[in-house]
Scaffold this active site. Structure first.
Site, short mmCIF file in Angstrom:
data_model
loop_
_atom_site.label_atom_id
_atom_site.label_comp_id
_atom_site.label_asym_id
_atom_site.label_seq_id
_atom_site.Cartn_x
_atom_site.Cartn_y
_atom_site.Cartn_z
N ALA A 7 -55.67 -29.48 -16.60
CA ALA A 7 -54.49 -30.84 -16.44
C ALA A 7 -53.11 -30.85 -17.54
O ALA A 7 -52.30 -30.70 -16.47
CB ALA A 7 -55.24 -32.47 -17.09
N LEU A 26 -59.86 -29.15 -12.99
CA LEU A 26 -60.31 -28.08 -13.14
C LEU A 26 -61.24 -26.81 -12.28
O LEU A 26 -60.77 -25.38 -12.01
CB LEU A 26 -60.64 -27.56 -14.39
CG LEU A 26 -60.93 -26.80 -15.38
CD1 LEU A 26 -59.70 -26.25 -15.88
CD2 LEU A 26 -62.18 -27.57 -16.65
N ARG A 76 -66.28 -43.45 -31.18
CA ARG A 76 -65.71 -43.06 -30.13
C ARG A 76 -64.22 -44.34 -30.08
O ARG A 76 -63.36 -43.16 -30.05
CB ARG A 76 -65.85 -43.15 -28.45
CG ARG A 76 -67.53 -42.39 -28.53
CD ARG A 76 -67.95 -42.34 -26.87
NE ARG A 76 -67.21 -42.52 -26.26
CZ ARG A 76 -66.53 -42.85 -24.53
NH1 ARG A 76 -67.47 -43.71 -24.22
NH2 ARG A 76 -65.92 -42.29 -24.36
N GLN A 80 -59.72 -43.77 -15.29
CA GLN A 80 -61.31 -44.58 -15.41
C GLN A 80 -62.16 -44.30 -17.20
O GLN A 80 -62.78 -44.42 -17.38
CB GLN A 80 -63.05 -43.56 -14.32
CG GLN A 80 -62.38 -43.86 -13.04
CD GLN A 80 -63.10 -42.83 -12.48
OE1 GLN A 80 -64.63 -42.64 -12.17
NE2 GLN A 80 -62.39 -42.00 -12.14
N HIS A 125 -62.67 -49.00 -16.04
CA HIS A 125 -63.80 -48.43 -16.87
C HIS A 125 -63.63 -49.68 -17.99
O HIS A 125 -64.69 -49.64 -18.81
CB HIS A 125 -64.72 -47.75 -16.79
CG HIS A 125 -65.54 -47.08 -15.19
ND1 HIS A 125 -65.07 -45.93 -14.92
CD2 HIS A 125 -65.01 -47.36 -14.22
CE1 HIS A 125 -65.69 -45.40 -13.76
NE2 HIS A 125 -65.48 -46.61 -13.63
P1 OAD Z 1 -66.74 -36.57 -15.35
O1 OAD Z 1 -66.91 -36.02 -16.83
O2 OAD Z 1 -67.84 -36.62 -14.22
O3 OAD Z 1 -65.99 -35.54 -14.59
C1 OAD Z 1 -64.89 -34.92 -15.35
C2 OAD Z 1 -63.79 -33.91 -14.25
O4 OAD Z 1 -62.89 -33.35 -15.10
C3 OAD Z 1 -64.72 -32.84 -14.26
O5 OAD Z 1 -64.33 -33.04 -12.72
C4 OAD Z 1 -63.66 -31.20 -14.58
O6 OAD Z 1 -64.31 -29.72 -13.57
C5 OAD Z 1 -63.42 -32.05 -14.86
N1 OAD Z 1 -62.35 -31.06 -16.09
C6 OAD Z 1 -62.70 -30.77 -17.13
N2 OAD Z 1 -61.73 -30.49 -17.63
C7 OAD Z 1 -60.25 -31.08 -17.47
C8 OAD Z 1 -58.78 -30.22 -17.71
N3 OAD Z 1 -58.45 -29.29 -18.27
N4 OAD Z 1 -58.23 -30.58 -16.28
C9 OAD Z 1 -58.40 -31.31 -15.37
N5 OAD Z 1 -59.69 -31.35 -14.92
C10 OAD Z 1 -60.43 -31.31 -16.26
O7 OAD Z 1 -66.14 -37.70 -16.06
P2 OAD Z 1 -65.16 -38.94 -14.74
O8 OAD Z 1 -65.37 -38.36 -13.21
O9 OAD Z 1 -64.13 -39.55 -15.42
O10 OAD Z 1 -67.78 -44.29 -16.91
O11 OAD Z 1 -66.60 -40.01 -14.76
C11 OAD Z 1 -66.72 -41.12 -13.93
C12 OAD Z 1 -67.31 -42.08 -14.38
O12 OAD Z 1 -68.70 -41.98 -15.27
C13 OAD Z 1 -66.60 -42.71 -16.54
O13 OAD Z 1 -65.25 -43.60 -16.09
C14 OAD Z 1 -67.34 -43.26 -17.19
C15 OAD Z 1 -68.53 -42.15 -16.50
O14 OAD Z 1 -69.81 -42.52 -16.82
C16 OAD Z 1 -68.66 -45.05 -17.52
O15 OAD Z 1 -68.32 -45.15 -18.36
C17 OAD Z 1 -68.19 -46.70 -16.83
#
Ligand code: OAD
Length: 233
Positions: free
Chosen positions: A224, A207, A62, A95, A113
């Site tokens: 976004a 989204l 990554r 995050q 994070h």
């Molecule tokens: P998630 O993968 O859980 O969620 C991604 C979010 O982005 C979802 O709500 C989608 O609807 C939204 N999404 C996807 N594409 C999009 C776009 N083009 N525009 C706007 N929104 C969009 O990711 P996080 O919530 O960031 O932690 O996950 C939280 C944590 O879980 C991360 O920081 C990571 C993971 O495990 C660690 O690694 C410690």
């Protein structure tokens, strides 16, 4: 849409969705990282103890992608531009472990994070910038020993970073905005409730509705790159 300039102290929380259109995989969408990897094999301290090579490989890959091919998108840039012209208090909490906010021009980003481009020595807790793979032979800059470096990433079961400062900012803000985060991982998923405790206005940009969407006063849905630019204009 609400007028963002009516507010004096803003906290923005971003998640993987803001980087999705830059080509960085989210975690929980259909093609997300946690569909291809088992979280407990690559994102826990136990996994690193058991198989540091596998964990390092996951983050090495990554990190390499970030350095070689990933660029900030218009959502990162819109946020940075806003932060430079806004005269109130502006706090950006992410995050995300990528550096796309910084590449887009943001400063003082609170990476709760951790960061892909940093490594930490498990002996001294010193943190280093890193742009190359970590492997068992990588020598630590501080103790000159091999095998002591780990990715500076908060794994499941570990305490997120900057929580005290974030909590303070949340309790002071009058506008809280969560962008592109699923609301499945705490404590970040609880920030909306903390901001609401002092009657801040809360906004979700995503989204699609997150798991905690009903806690927000306002929500705007779309990619976004479109809705962030529109909201922060
Ligand atoms: P998630 O993968 O859980 O969620 C991604 C979010 O982005 C979802 O709500 C989608 O609807 C939204 N999404 C996807 N594409 C999009 C776009 N083009 N525009 C706007 N929104 C969009 O990711 P996080 O919530 O960031 O932690 O996950 C939280 C944590 O879980 C991360 O920081 C990571 C993971 O495990 C660690 O690694 C410690």
């Amino acid at each position: 849409m609400i007028n963002i300039r009516d507010y004096h102290s803003i906290v923005v929380l971003t998640g993987a969705g803001i980087s999705a259109e830059s080509g960085v995989k989210t975690f929980r969408d259909d093609d997300g990282l946690w569909n291809g990897y088992k979280v407990e094999k690559v994102a826990t301290p136990e996994a690193f103890d058991e198989n540091p090579n596998l964990v390092n490989e996951f983050y090495n890959l990554r990190r390499q992608q970030l350095i070689s091919s990933v660029k900030p998108n218009d959502a990162h840039i819109a946020l940075a531009e806003f932060s430079h012209i806004y005269t109130g208090n502006f706090t950006l909490v992410t995050q995300n472990v990528d550096n796309l906010h910084e590449q887009g021009g943001s400063e003082h980003v609170l990476h709760m994070h951790g960061e892909l481009l940093k490594a930490r020595c498990v002996n001294t807790e010193q943190i280093f910038n890193i742009d190359s793979p970590i492997d068992p032979d990588t020598k630590c800059q501080c103790c000159q020993r091999s095998g002591t470096l780990r990715p500076h990433i908060v794994w499941f079961g570990e305490m997120p970073l900057y929580l005290e400062e974030i909590e303070k900012r949340l309790l002071e803000c009058d506008l809280f905005i969560a962008i592109g985060t699923s609301g499945q991982v705490y404590p970040a998923a609880g920030f909306v409730q903390m901001a609401s405790m002092t009657d801040a206005t809360t906004v979700e940009l995503n989204l699609k509705p997150s798991d905690v969407h009903s806690s927000f006063n306002h929500a705007y849905y779309g990619p976004a790159t479109q809705i962030v630019r529109e909201f922060f204009s």
